[in-house]
Design a protein around this motif. Structure first.
Motif, mmCIF file in Angstrom:
data_model
loop_
_atom_site.group_PDB
_atom_site.id
_atom_site.type_symbol
_atom_site.label_atom_id
_atom_site.label_comp_id
_atom_site.label_asym_id
_atom_site.label_seq_id
_atom_site.Cartn_x
_atom_site.Cartn_y
_atom_site.Cartn_z
ATOM 1 N N GLU A 167 0.652 -0.956 0.211
ATOM 2 C CA GLU A 167 -0.085 0.136 -0.013
ATOM 3 C C GLU A 167 0.990 1.170 0.049
ATOM 4 O O GLU A 167 1.773 1.426 0.680
ATOM 5 C CB GLU A 167 -1.014 -0.051 1.049
ATOM 6 N N VAL A 168 0.575 2.075 -1.207
ATOM 7 C CA VAL A 168 1.466 3.409 -1.027
ATOM 8 C C VAL A 168 0.636 4.413 -0.749
ATOM 9 O O VAL A 168 -0.664 4.532 -0.956
ATOM 10 C CB VAL A 168 2.131 3.643 -2.520
ATOM 11 N N MET A 169 1.219 5.796 -0.627
ATOM 12 C CA MET A 169 0.371 6.977 -0.484
ATOM 13 C C MET A 169 -0.225 7.706 -1.675
ATOM 14 O O MET A 169 0.301 7.279 -2.819
ATOM 15 C CB MET A 169 1.313 7.907 0.452
ATOM 16 N N GLY A 170 -0.766 8.757 -1.501
ATOM 17 C CA GLY A 170 -1.446 9.601 -2.545
ATOM 18 C C GLY A 170 -2.762 9.586 -2.434
ATOM 19 O O GLY A 170 -3.573 8.664 -3.022
ATOM 20 N N ARG A 171 -3.240 10.314 -1.488
ATOM 21 C CA ARG A 171 -4.615 10.414 -1.176
ATOM 22 C C ARG A 171 -5.560 10.273 -2.319
ATOM 23 O O ARG A 171 -6.318 9.274 -2.533
ATOM 24 C CB ARG A 171 -4.707 11.674 -0.458
ATOM 25 N N ASP A 175 -0.395 8.405 -8.847
ATOM 26 C CA ASP A 175 1.051 8.607 -9.491
ATOM 27 C C ASP A 175 2.143 7.852 -9.093
ATOM 28 O O ASP A 175 2.871 7.055 -9.637
ATOM 29 C CB ASP A 175 1.361 9.849 -9.735
ATOM 30 N N ILE A 176 1.944 7.881 -7.607
ATOM 31 C CA ILE A 176 3.084 7.007 -6.842
ATOM 32 C C ILE A 176 2.948 5.587 -7.329
ATOM 33 O O ILE A 176 3.815 4.959 -7.433
ATOM 34 C CB ILE A 176 3.079 7.337 -4.934
ATOM 35 N N ALA A 177 1.825 4.948 -7.139
ATOM 36 C CA ALA A 177 1.367 3.554 -7.521
ATOM 37 C C ALA A 177 1.860 3.368 -8.838
ATOM 38 O O ALA A 177 2.577 2.291 -9.247
ATOM 39 C CB ALA A 177 0.116 3.173 -7.041
ATOM 40 N N LYS A 220 -0.993 -1.006 -4.410
ATOM 41 C CA LYS A 220 -2.535 -0.287 -4.127
ATOM 42 C C LYS A 220 -2.351 0.893 -3.490
ATOM 43 O O LYS A 220 -1.702 1.295 -2.574
ATOM 44 C CB LYS A 220 -3.341 -1.329 -3.110
ATOM 45 N N ALA A 221 -2.808 1.899 -4.341
ATOM 46 C CA ALA A 221 -2.982 3.250 -3.676
ATOM 47 C C ALA A 221 -3.983 3.240 -2.264
ATOM 48 O O ALA A 221 -4.839 2.737 -2.419
ATOM 49 C CB ALA A 221 -3.079 4.468 -4.724
ATOM 50 N N GLU A 222 -3.528 4.011 -1.347
ATOM 51 C CA GLU A 222 -4.380 4.113 -0.146
ATOM 52 C C GLU A 222 -5.804 4.617 -0.689
ATOM 53 O O GLU A 222 -6.716 4.454 0.123
ATOM 54 C CB GLU A 222 -3.829 5.286 0.728
ATOM 55 N N LEU A 245 0.661 -8.295 3.129
ATOM 56 C CA LEU A 245 0.217 -6.985 3.259
ATOM 57 C C LEU A 245 1.315 -5.966 3.966
ATOM 58 O O LEU A 245 1.688 -6.208 4.961
ATOM 59 C CB LEU A 245 -1.104 -6.556 4.111
ATOM 60 N N VAL A 246 1.922 -5.080 3.041
ATOM 61 C CA VAL A 246 2.965 -4.130 3.616
ATOM 62 C C VAL A 246 2.415 -2.650 3.254
ATOM 63 O O VAL A 246 2.224 -2.431 2.242
ATOM 64 C CB VAL A 246 4.408 -4.300 3.033
ATOM 65 N N VAL A 247 2.013 -1.977 4.555
ATOM 66 C CA VAL A 247 1.791 -0.602 4.275
ATOM 67 C C VAL A 247 2.971 0.252 4.426
ATOM 68 O O VAL A 247 3.678 0.398 5.618
ATOM 69 C CB VAL A 247 0.520 -0.182 5.375
ATOM 70 N N LEU A 248 3.319 0.830 3.626
ATOM 71 C CA LEU A 248 4.588 1.813 3.585
ATOM 72 C C LEU A 248 4.315 3.145 4.304
ATOM 73 O O LEU A 248 5.441 3.682 4.894
ATOM 74 C CB LEU A 248 5.250 2.091 2.156
ATOM 75 N N SER A 249 3.313 3.655 4.223
ATOM 76 C CA SER A 249 3.037 4.966 4.824
ATOM 77 C C SER A 249 3.811 5.937 4.918
ATOM 78 O O SER A 249 4.474 6.265 4.029
ATOM 79 C CB SER A 249 2.519 4.286 6.469
ATOM 80 N N TYR A 250 4.370 6.491 6.194
ATOM 81 C CA TYR A 250 5.103 7.576 6.446
ATOM 82 C C TYR A 250 6.477 7.524 5.673
ATOM 83 O O TYR A 250 7.276 8.276 5.730
ATOM 84 C CB TYR A 250 5.042 8.344 7.698
ATOM 85 N N LEU A 251 7.115 6.065 5.880
ATOM 86 C CA LEU A 251 8.339 5.967 5.189
ATOM 87 C C LEU A 251 8.510 6.582 4.104
ATOM 88 O O LEU A 251 9.567 7.015 3.805
ATOM 89 C CB LEU A 251 8.389 4.489 5.016
ATOM 90 N N GLN A 252 7.640 6.764 3.201
ATOM 91 C CA GLN A 252 7.464 7.419 1.909
ATOM 92 C C GLN A 252 7.775 8.965 2.024
ATOM 93 O O GLN A 252 8.354 9.538 1.002
ATOM 94 C CB GLN A 252 6.155 7.204 1.112
#
Ligand code: F6P
Length: 320
Positions: A167-171, A175-177, A220-222, A245-252
């Motif tokens: 799971e990547v950010m980008g409300r 684009d990040i995904a 998967k975008a958040e 499942l890995v949520v990358l969250s604020y690491l990004q």
């Protein structure tokens, strides 16, 4: 002498410090007094303003986060808040403001400009959700962080013949995904802008594993309208295969900015000062086809970003 202010607003992004440094040092070089406004628009309302000199921005070019700190201010979004913000700037004699932030922050800048403040908007967000510019400051670093995670996850997924959802950010923006998916060799990408079909996704996972693929990376975008945990459970149920499942969250959002983000931030910061020095009206600064450009702020904010469907299609083709 012109007095200018600089603030960072919304989610921090790698490269914000490089932009602050460029604004401060170019501003002083142009004979201006430069003021740092702390904690974004919230700090502006509270008058958290200090003059910055060249030394204050030393040793920050390579650092993530923002030395000015940032905030999401609800108060600023009200009529009273906007009027108050314009008044504080007037009291401090600041007649030009550089705002470094994403979509919401630059819309705030536009509202301020309607109250007589000259504002230069710099695209500072990992989301890449501003339509007027090729890229935003921080996006390249965030995608690089995702790529690093994907290559590590690929090792362990292959070792266990597992699928993994990253799971990547980008409300609201995929684009990040999409960029991480294409350049990281993901099998599938789910983004808020496009519909998805879990059955199709599961079929592809089973067929590709039957063909001998050892891993299945699903980005998967958040902002997609199914929770990542739900998606994981559905995939496990439908395919009968273990999924992680890995949520990358604020690491990004953290880390030292890449060369591209430092360059974009530095050139945008210097351009903002040049425009303020020349008495320009409010602008949004970014790049088009790699070249620094300044757009009328109101016109830039009217543009809507489209996802690059060719890139999305290519991910599917190359994953086969
Ligand atoms: O706008 C940048 C961003 O990182 C989004 O990708 C994310 O949805 C959001 O900020 C998280 O915001 P907060 O820092 O308020 O949790």
């Amino acid at each position: 002498m012109k007095r200018i202010g600089v603030l960072t607003s919304g989610g921090d992004s790698p490269g914000m410090n490089a932009a602050i440094r460029a604004v401060v040092r170019s501003g002083i070089e142009a004979g201006m007094e430069v003021y740092g406004i702390h904690r974004g628009y919230e700090g502006l309302l509270e008058g958290e303003i200090t003059q910055l000199d060249r030394n204050d921005v030393g040793d920050i070019l390579q650092r993530g986060g923002t030395i000015l700190k940032t905030a999401r201010s609800r108060r600023f979004q009200t009529e009273e808040g906007l009027d108050r913000a314009a008044e504080v700037l007037d009291t401090f004699g600041i007649n030009g403001l550089v705002v470094i932030g994403g979509d919401g922050s630059l819309h705030g800048a536009l509202e301020l400009s309607k109250r007589g403040v000259t504002v230069m908007g710099l695209p500072g967000t990992i989301d890449n959700d501003l339509a007027y510019t090729d890229f935003t400051i921080g996006f390249d670093t965030a995608v690089t962080t995702v790529l690093d995670a994907i290559s590590k996850l690929r090792d362990t997924s292959s070792a266990h013949d597992r699928a993994v959802i990253v799971e990547v950010m980008g409300r609201h923006c995929g684009d990040i995904a999409v960029y991480a998916g294409l350049t990281g060799g993901a099998e599938d990408v789910l983004i808020p802008e496009l519909p998805y079909d879990v059955n199709d996704l599961c079929r592809r996972i089973v067929l590709s594993m039957n063909r001998g693929k050892q891993h299945n990376i699903i980005i998967k975008a958040e902002g997609v309208d199914i929770s990542s945990q739900e998606l994981k459970e559905e995939i496990e149920r439908k395919t009968g295969r273990e999924t992680r499942l890995v949520v990358l969250s604020y690491l990004q959002r953290g880390g030292s900015p890449t060369m591209r983000d430092r360059l974009l931030a530095t050139l945008c910061g210097a351009k903002a000062v040049e425009l303020l020095k020349n008495g320009s009206t409010s602008k949004a600064i970014g790049t088009v086809a790699g070249r620094i450009e300044a757009f009328d702020l109101a016109e830039a904010m009217e543009q809507t970003r489209e996802i690059d469907r060719d890139m999305v299609n290519l991910i599917g083709i190359l994953a086969k």
